[in-house]
Design an enzyme around this catalytic site. Structure first.
Site, PDB file in Angstrom:
ATOM      1  N   ASP A  39       3.551   9.635  -0.784  1.00  0.00           N
ATOM      2  CA  ASP A  39       2.054   8.666  -0.505  1.00  0.00           C
ATOM      3  C   ASP A  39       1.962   7.606  -1.404  1.00  0.00           C
ATOM      4  O   ASP A  39       2.355   7.761  -2.744  1.00  0.00           O
ATOM      5  CB  ASP A  39       0.967   9.588  -0.286  1.00  0.00           C
ATOM      6  CG  ASP A  39       0.014   9.340   0.725  1.00  0.00           C
ATOM      7  OD1 ASP A  39       0.097   8.264   1.117  1.00  0.00           O
ATOM      8  OD2 ASP A  39      -0.785  10.410   1.077  1.00  0.00           O
ATOM      9  N   HIS A  91       0.956  -1.147  -0.106  1.00  0.00           N
ATOM     10  CA  HIS A  91      -0.132   0.018  -0.147  1.00  0.00           C
ATOM     11  C   HIS A  91       0.952   1.215  -0.015  1.00  0.00           C
ATOM     12  O   HIS A  91       0.435   2.426  -0.297  1.00  0.00           O
ATOM     13  CB  HIS A  91      -0.859  -0.129   1.252  1.00  0.00           C
ATOM     14  CG  HIS A  91      -1.868  -1.028   1.066  1.00  0.00           C
ATOM     15  ND1 HIS A  91      -3.363  -0.613   0.855  1.00  0.00           N
ATOM     16  CD2 HIS A  91      -2.140  -2.429   1.188  1.00  0.00           C
ATOM     17  CE1 HIS A  91      -3.961  -1.789   0.800  1.00  0.00           C
ATOM     18  NE2 HIS A  91      -3.389  -2.630   1.023  1.00  0.00           N
TER      19      HIS A  91
HETATM   20  C1  GDG Z   1      -2.187   4.030   3.231  1.00  0.00           C
HETATM   21  C2  GDG Z   1      -1.199   4.662   2.336  1.00  0.00           C
HETATM   22  C3  GDG Z   1      -2.777   4.554   0.468  1.00  0.00           C
HETATM   23  C4  GDG Z   1      -9.432  10.500   7.318  1.00  0.00           C
HETATM   24  N1  GDG Z   1     -10.045  11.680   8.203  1.00  0.00           N
HETATM   25  C5  GDG Z   1     -10.869  10.952   8.740  1.00  0.00           C
HETATM   26  C6  GDG Z   1     -10.871   9.845   8.099  1.00  0.00           C
HETATM   27  N2  GDG Z   1     -10.094   9.659   7.274  1.00  0.00           N
HETATM   28  C7  GDG Z   1      -9.763   8.482   6.288  1.00  0.00           C
HETATM   29  C8  GDG Z   1      -9.976   8.929   4.960  1.00  0.00           C
HETATM   30  C9  GDG Z   1      -9.103   7.947   4.017  1.00  0.00           C
HETATM   31  C10 GDG Z   1      -8.204   7.549   5.134  1.00  0.00           C
HETATM   32  O1  GDG Z   1      -8.443   8.014   6.386  1.00  0.00           O
HETATM   33  C11 GDG Z   1      -6.744   7.934   4.771  1.00  0.00           C
HETATM   34  O2  GDG Z   1      -6.263   7.160   3.609  1.00  0.00           O
HETATM   35  P1  GDG Z   1      -5.060   7.606   2.842  1.00  0.00           P
HETATM   36  O3  GDG Z   1      -4.960   6.946   1.647  1.00  0.00           O
HETATM   37  O4  GDG Z   1      -5.224   9.188   2.482  1.00  0.00           O
HETATM   38  O5  GDG Z   1      -3.854   7.285   3.687  1.00  0.00           O
HETATM   39  P2  GDG Z   1      -3.007   6.099   4.803  1.00  0.00           P
HETATM   40  O6  GDG Z   1      -3.895   5.831   6.166  1.00  0.00           O
HETATM   41  O7  GDG Z   1      -1.869   6.580   4.867  1.00  0.00           O
HETATM   42  O8  GDG Z   1      -3.202   4.945   3.776  1.00  0.00           O
HETATM   43  C12 GDG Z   1      -2.042   5.541   1.241  1.00  0.00           C
HETATM   44  C13 GDG Z   1      -3.734   3.730   1.470  1.00  0.00           C
HETATM   45  O9  GDG Z   1      -3.146   3.057   2.550  1.00  0.00           O
HETATM   46  C14 GDG Z   1      -4.538   2.598   0.758  1.00  0.00           C
HETATM   47  O10 GDG Z   1      -3.946   1.643   0.078  1.00  0.00           O
HETATM   48  O11 GDG Z   1      -3.611   5.151  -0.274  1.00  0.00           O
HETATM   49  O12 GDG Z   1      -1.012   5.868   0.467  1.00  0.00           O
HETATM   50  O13 GDG Z   1      -0.395   5.283   3.146  1.00  0.00           O
HETATM   51  O14 GDG Z   1     -10.039   6.815   3.878  1.00  0.00           O
HETATM   52  O15 GDG Z   1     -11.239   9.113   4.608  1.00  0.00           O
HETATM   53  N3  GDG Z   1     -12.251   8.891   8.115  1.00  0.00           N
HETATM   54  C15 GDG Z   1     -13.247   9.312   8.941  1.00  0.00           C
HETATM   55  N4  GDG Z   1     -13.322  10.298   9.717  1.00  0.00           N
HETATM   56  C16 GDG Z   1     -12.202  11.229   9.601  1.00  0.00           C
HETATM   57  O16 GDG Z   1     -12.047  12.504  10.285  1.00  0.00           O
HETATM   58  N5  GDG Z   1     -14.192   8.438   9.277  1.00  0.00           N
END
Ligand code: GDG
Length: 490
Positions: free
Chosen positions: A382, A170
């Site tokens: 990322d 990921h």
């Molecule tokens: C890893 C990789 C890759 C955020 N604030 C709230 C909330 N979120 C959720 C978002 C989103 C998730 O958190 C963050 O996802 P990301 O993809 O931006 O980042 P990572 O957590 O670092 O994930 C990344 C991912 O895996 C998938 O392969 O894209 O690059 O680092 O879904 O919605 N959710 C809620 N409240 C919030 O305040 N419910």
């Protein structure tokens, strides 16, 4: 499960259910991430298994009976890998989060290469592999998730256990000049070659892996073109693919159009007196570039004083890895910066930066996405970044602007219609924001429509489908009873 179908076994560090203690009672809550949303119906309909750590190291807790209720409702089996506090410290906080996470995000100065972390990582991977071996059969397809578990295929083979096994990373895969700093580089690369299929987020990650492989194993040869290629090392053959992960587009889009979410979104805009909203949403993590982003807002207000009183920057930072000192320090740094910028520019009736250190309920997060005129997504590095995609799906007005880091995996798919920026370039970001602020509506709609089409087509079901097609030469369409998996194809 329909007889004769191959079972899917997903293995990840954490189970898709979180144990929570409320008023002294333990309860099990379903995980809400995209991976769970996408895989749960597949597991339910094909008959499936999810193996992972429950999140609790309390030896007195009867995790299995807590999970059995959840498991029967979810329609697939959950098996926990019990881990002691010492194991979690060494393998998860240590090896995974203090070595692989910073190194693979090009932040090598943050790495702590303690040999004891490596040993604990191997021990825990062995423990996972033993449970995978015990809970699966040679007919199952095993899908390992992420950098915590890179040694699964290696250990299964060393136990003489034959399984069809795929792996998805990921996070980014670094180029050789960075990867070669890993003291256990050869062993990690070698372990990855033991999978039948290794999936990355982008073609660039796949290229980086191949270059590292060629440096460490010069005999490696690749064949084929397109998203999935074949690699031969000695008499071993495996495949490498690029499968950009995505979101459930319809879920976000439909939620944004619900009346109560629309009202919530209106209340957010009203509270900010209908000024333009620039939004940042991240786990509080040093890879996400939050301090740099706040400094770019400071630069914006210094360079373009006409924007004072006309714009608000809202940063949602979700608590993450709170027990780690580095994350505590980052939180302090961010809070000081917010204070500094607000101290410099606020005037009666206007505070430029609104900072929330908490996790919002899903509906409220979507209301923020929908209220925002500009999403400012500027990670230093990322794997993908789902926030960029969620913002587009939830942008009900269809005329928001996505300002996106060129170092997010998402940039590979979205570069044509997002405003790409270098997250380290404060002046560049300020300039991009100023331009976005003055963009006319027609131009914004044209770009956002194209972005939404992209995410709608290449959604999370498309991602699962592409991986399974490459992994077992079967598609989700081979399982017609999976009603929830109807999705549009590009
Ligand atoms: C890893 C990789 C890759 C955020 N604030 C709230 C909330 N979120 C959720 C978002 C989103 C998730 O958190 C963050 O996802 P990301 O993809 O931006 O980042 P990572 O957590 O670092 O994930 C990344 C991912 O895996 C998938 O392969 O894209 O690059 O680092 O879904 O919605 N959710 C809620 N409240 C919030 O305040 N419910």
């Amino acid at each position: 499960m329909t007889s004769g179908q191959q079972r899917l076994v997903v293995v990840s560090n954490r189970l898709p259910a979180a144990l929570k203690q409320e008023n002294g009672e333990w309860t099990v809550k379903a995980g809400a991430g995209g991976l769970v949303t996408a895989l749960a119906p597949v597991l339910k309909n094909r008959g499936g298994v999810w193996i992972g750590w429950s999140g609790s190291s309390d030896p007195t807790l009867d995790v299995d009976s807590l999970l059995s209720d959840f498991s029967s409702k979810a329609g697939y089996d959950l098996y926990t890998v019990p881990l002691t506090k010492e194991e979690v410290d060494g393998y998860y906080f240590g090896f995974s989060n203090e070595i692989i996470w910073p190194l693979f995000h090009d932040l090598q100065t943050r790495c702590r290469f303690h040999p004891k972390y490596w040993r604990m990582y191997l021990d825990v991977n062995f423990k996972f592999a033993e449970i995978v071996a015990r809970r699966t059969t040679p007919d199952d397809y095993i899908w390992i998730q992420d950098y915590h578990l890179m040694h699964q295929a290696f250990f299964l083979k060393s136990m003489g256990v034959k399984r069809q096994i795929g792996f998805f990373l990921h996070i980014p895969f670094p180029p050789p000049d960075i990867f070669m700093k890993l003291p256990w580089r050869w062993k990690v690369i070698q372990a990855l070659t033991e999978f039948d299929l290794v999936g990355f987020q982008t073609m660039q990650d796949r290229r980086n892996f191949l270059e590292c492989l060629r440096r460490l194993m010069p005999e490696a040869k690749s064949e084929g073109r397109g998203p999935v290629i074949t690699v031969k090392v000695g008499n071993r053959e495996f495949r490498l693919g690029a499968f950009p992960i995505s979101i459930d587009f319809n879920q976000f889009s439909e939620m944004a159009q619900r009346e109560e979410v629309g009202q919530m979104s209106f209340r957010i805009k009203e509270a900010l007196r209908h000024r333009k909203i620039i939004l940042g949403v991240d786990r509080l993590d040093y890879t996400k570039g939050i301090p740099e982003r706040i400094r770019s807002i400071q630069t914006l207000l210094r360079r373009y004083p006409d924007l004072k009183g006309r714009v608000n920057f809202v940063q949602i930072a979700v608590p993450s890895r709170e027990e780690v000192d580095e994350y505590k320090e980052l939180r302090t740094e961010i809070e000081q910066l917010v204070g500094r910028v607000n101290g410099e520019f606020s005037f009666p009736g206007w505070v430029p930066v609104h900072y929330h250190y908490k996790s919002f309920p899903h509906e409220e997060l979507v209301a923020y996405y929908s209220a925002a005129d500009i999403a400012l997504v500027t990670p230093l590095r990322d794997g993908m970044n789902l926030v960029a995609k969620e913002y587009c799906a939830a942008n009900a007005s269809g005329d928001g602007v996505l300002v996106l880091s060129e170092f997010a995996g998402a940039a590979a798919q979205m570069q044509k219609y997002a405003y790409l920026v270098n997250p380290y370039d404060m002046e560049g970001i300020a300039k991009a924001l100023h331009r976005a602020f003055h963009w006319d509506k027609e131009e914004r709609s044209r770009h956002m429509t194209a972005l939404r089409d992209q995410v709608r087509t290449n959604n999370i079901y498309w991602w699962v489908d592409s991986f399974l097609r490459a992994g077992i030469a079967k598609s989700l369409d081979d399982f017609p009873e999976v009603e929830t998996l109807k999705f549009e194809r590009g």
